[in-house]
Scaffold this active site. Sequence first.
Site: not given
Length: 488
Positions: A322, A325-327, A488
């Site tokens: 997670s 996934w954001h960066g 993102f």
Amino acid sequence: MLFNSIDFAIFLPILFVLYWFVTNKNLRYQNILIVAASYIFYGWWDWRFLSLICFSTIVDYTIGVLLSKQNKEIKRKLLLVTSIVVNLGFLGIFKYYNFFIDNFVSLFTFFGKEIPVYSLNLVLPVGISFYTFQTLSYSIDVYKRKLQPTHDFIAFAAFVSFFPQLVAGPIERATNLLPQFYSKRTFNYNKAVDGLKQILWGLFKKVVIADNCAEIANYVFDNSNNLSASTLVLGALCFTFQIYGDFSGYSDIAIGTARLFGFSLMKNFSFPYFSRDIAEFWRRWHISLSTWFRDYLYIPIGGSKGSKFKQLRNTFVIFLVSGFWHGANWTFIAWGLLNAIYFIPLQLTKNNRKNLYSIIGYDFTQKKYYFKLFEYLQMVITFSLTVIAWIFFRATEITHACNYIISIFNKSIFTIPPKGLGVGLNLSTTIILILFFIILEWKGRRFHYAIESLSKYKALRWFAYCFIIFSIGMYMKTTESPFIYFQF
């Protein structure tokens, strides 16, 4: 195209008129109009990246059709792998290629080896993390036979590119959104009014709360080495409200806009800062992503079954993924790891599902209010832990985050932050706006969004509406600011 732009203010009413007064008698024409409008909406930013959406749409539509005709398990798996490789391949190249290359080079440099590897000058397509997950979930659900594949290409293209939630969610499941493109949609005045109210609240969150907090947060984080501890706390708090106002504001506008056109999108935020533990926070924050990872990653790798070691492993995997996934930055991975550390004690004591059927101060099962002082203390603790985690999310690198947190713990924390903070803002006004925001969120925490059911007193209700509209007009910038989650 941004929701908080003049372009969108012109685009939306034109589309609304065409949708309900020109194509309203033909479902297929309505769907075609949605596809065309969605491509205009996305292409307004950079038309070149429309090719990615088109290619992803064609691939997953074709895979769905082929899966419906194939019974041999090995060939079905091959089709699913194709979908995964295409979708995650796009995501990997545009979002993570340079991250892996740079770290690969750094690793060899650390051991005294220089290798001639070159990074690519890639522009991250807006929303690629959202629509790739959306199309990928379709292929997975069809493969698992949870969903009948569609043979209506226009409906599927509309599902993939649906403009309200295309670039920053909610990440919709095909099982919820796709069937809505098959059914005739009729205009509902009450739903349209409700949608406009949610759009209004979303704009307030973004323009008034998030953008004002952003100026303070940006100044503090950019100058954190030279500021007092109390100012650093203020900066962290401002970013905490910035990211919530920005992202949940986008979701509110998306859900409200979809409702104008007769669609129902899933709820993406449920007053997360009133959570009593970190597990409850993650059930209320970015719900569409959290449930996506739960259903398509956490449960398939074992979920909460098996030995304690496997359960803990699965928890760390889900939070680290997670974060990633954001960066493509180690700060996001650290943020995910910290949230996993917060979560583990709840999992070990089997308290991670304790607060399922109530929000603080209100029990949905009994439909009544209550007061428990300890729960309010839990809320304050959870909020404080969340603020610390957001420091890693906002920092440019891990050392920046660590130094920021260390600098908070000194005697200057008892000083009063300066009013201007070098950004020309009236700090007192910003604090008053945040308090007004918190009060409305608290009063509306039983509903889908804060102003869904304002005071029963008409005069008070209209005062709140007028104040919200006035504030939006007051703080709307001539140059619109992009939403945080576009990156993102």
